[in-house]
Enzyme design. Structure first.
Site, mmCIF file in Angstrom:
data_model
loop_
_atom_site.group_PDB
_atom_site.id
_atom_site.type_symbol
_atom_site.label_atom_id
_atom_site.label_comp_id
_atom_site.label_asym_id
_atom_site.label_seq_id
_atom_site.Cartn_x
_atom_site.Cartn_y
_atom_site.Cartn_z
ATOM 1 N N LYS A 1 10.998 -11.956 -14.460
ATOM 2 C CA LYS A 1 11.978 -12.562 -13.553
ATOM 3 C C LYS A 1 13.350 -12.030 -13.904
ATOM 4 C CE LYS A 1 13.632 -16.960 -14.034
ATOM 5 N NZ LYS A 1 15.079 -16.709 -14.169
ATOM 6 N N GLU B 1 17.846 -22.035 -7.503
ATOM 7 C CA GLU B 1 18.360 -22.987 -8.498
ATOM 8 C C GLU B 1 19.606 -23.707 -8.001
ATOM 9 O OE1 GLU B 1 18.679 -21.584 -12.538
ATOM 10 O OE2 GLU B 1 19.635 -23.440 -13.200
HETATM 11 O O1 KIV Z 1 15.289 -19.722 -17.969
HETATM 12 C C1 KIV Z 1 14.753 -20.585 -17.260
HETATM 13 O O2 KIV Z 1 14.097 -21.511 -17.731
HETATM 14 C C2 KIV Z 1 14.919 -20.475 -15.819
HETATM 15 C C3 KIV Z 1 14.457 -21.635 -14.994
HETATM 16 C C4 KIV Z 1 15.464 -22.710 -15.052
HETATM 17 C C5 KIV Z 1 14.139 -21.247 -13.609
HETATM 18 O O3 KIV Z 1 15.428 -19.518 -15.334
#
Ligand code: KIV
Length: 273
Positions: free
Chosen positions: A116, A184
């Site tokens: 991600k 978010e």
């Molecule tokens: O780092 C994380 O846990 C995140 C979530 C809040 C989506 O990016």
């Protein structure tokens, strides 16, 4: 779903069928194991580790080496769950090439299924495309971007003024090949319209009820931090209270000489009374 490995195709099919996608963070083997058994579909090894576990004020100091090691532990605990490695600040911002090198580390060293990264601007879209072109599934992340805290000046809910931008970003992420995107801290009606317009599953945190799935930071939803009570969070346990009581009992047992007890000690042969 038990015993069947969850892939990005499973996640796409769930959106198509209108089934909610359950996502949660994890940073260790045992928590990941329990999440898989509970039926979580996506586990994110988030850079939120930096705040939730290390007690830092931001996620900016998260390191590739640490996240790769944590991701390996999580994948060991959740072999059938879609495990996503969160690319930390500095691991993809410099160039497409650096982004691909670091994304590859999550797959080859940690056994992750996807990565991600945050952002929906031109540079972020270029990184997503480069990583997808390297054969690695990417989850996008738009709305509040914790890694941009220095330029944003603080954490704030994203409101309707930014709707047009979010709609473009989700469309660009889809075109770049992202398999899903985190939304978010976005007003519910805005997140709903972005989710309806997106061709990919949206996973919300603080983005209301109408995203295709939900994610929370596991330490927060288990109530590890008694002082962290934002509106979007639901606490499913009070681990703060449970651990505090256990620690108090241990301290008083040792201080009072009631631990170790008879049942906890080893004795030489013939000396077991
Ligand atoms: O780092 C994380 O846990 C995140 C979530 C809040 C989506 O990016």
């Amino acid at each position: 779903m038990a015993g069947k490995r969850i892939t990005v195709k499973t996640i796409a099919a769930m959106k198509k069928r209108g089934e909610k996608i359950v996502a949660l963070t994890a940073y260790d083997y045992h928590t990941a194991r329990m999440e898989e058994i509970a039926g979580v579909h996506i586990i994110l090894v988030g850079d939120s580790f930096q705040m939730a576990v290390l007690g830092e004020e931001t996620t900016l100091g998260a390191s590739m080496n640490v996240l790769v090691a944590l991701c390996r532990a999580v994948k060991n605990g959740a072999p059938d769950t879609l495990v996503v490695g969160d690319m930390p600040f500095g691991s993809y911002q410099p160039s497409d090439e650096i982004a691909v090198v670091n994304a590859v580390r999550f797959i080859s060293e940690a056994g992750a299924d996807a990565v991600k990264l945050e952002g929906g601007n031109e540079a972020a879209i270029s990184r997503v495309k480069a990583i997808v072109d390297a054969g690695i599934p990417v989850m996008g992340h738009i709305g509040l971007l914790p890694q941009s805290i220095r330029s944003e000046g603080g954490y704030r809910v994203v409101r309707s003024d930014d709707e047009k931008m979010l709609l473009k970003q989700i469309s660009d992420l889809k075109d770049a090949g992202a398999f899903s995107a985190v939304l978010e801290m976005i007003e519910e009606d805005v997140a709903e319209r972005v989710s309806q317009a997106s061709g990919i599953p949206t996973i919300g945190i603080g983005a209301g009820r109408y995203t295709h799935g939900q994610i929370l930071v596991v330490n927060d939803m288990l109530g590890m931090n008694g002082d962290f009570n934002p509106k979007f969070l639901k606490k499913y346990a009070d681990l703060h209270g449970i651990i505090k009581a256990a620690l108090n009992n241990y301290v008083s047992d040792v201080a009072g000489g009631t631990f170790p007890g008879e049942e906890n000690v080893f004795k030489g042969r013939g000396k077991n009374r």
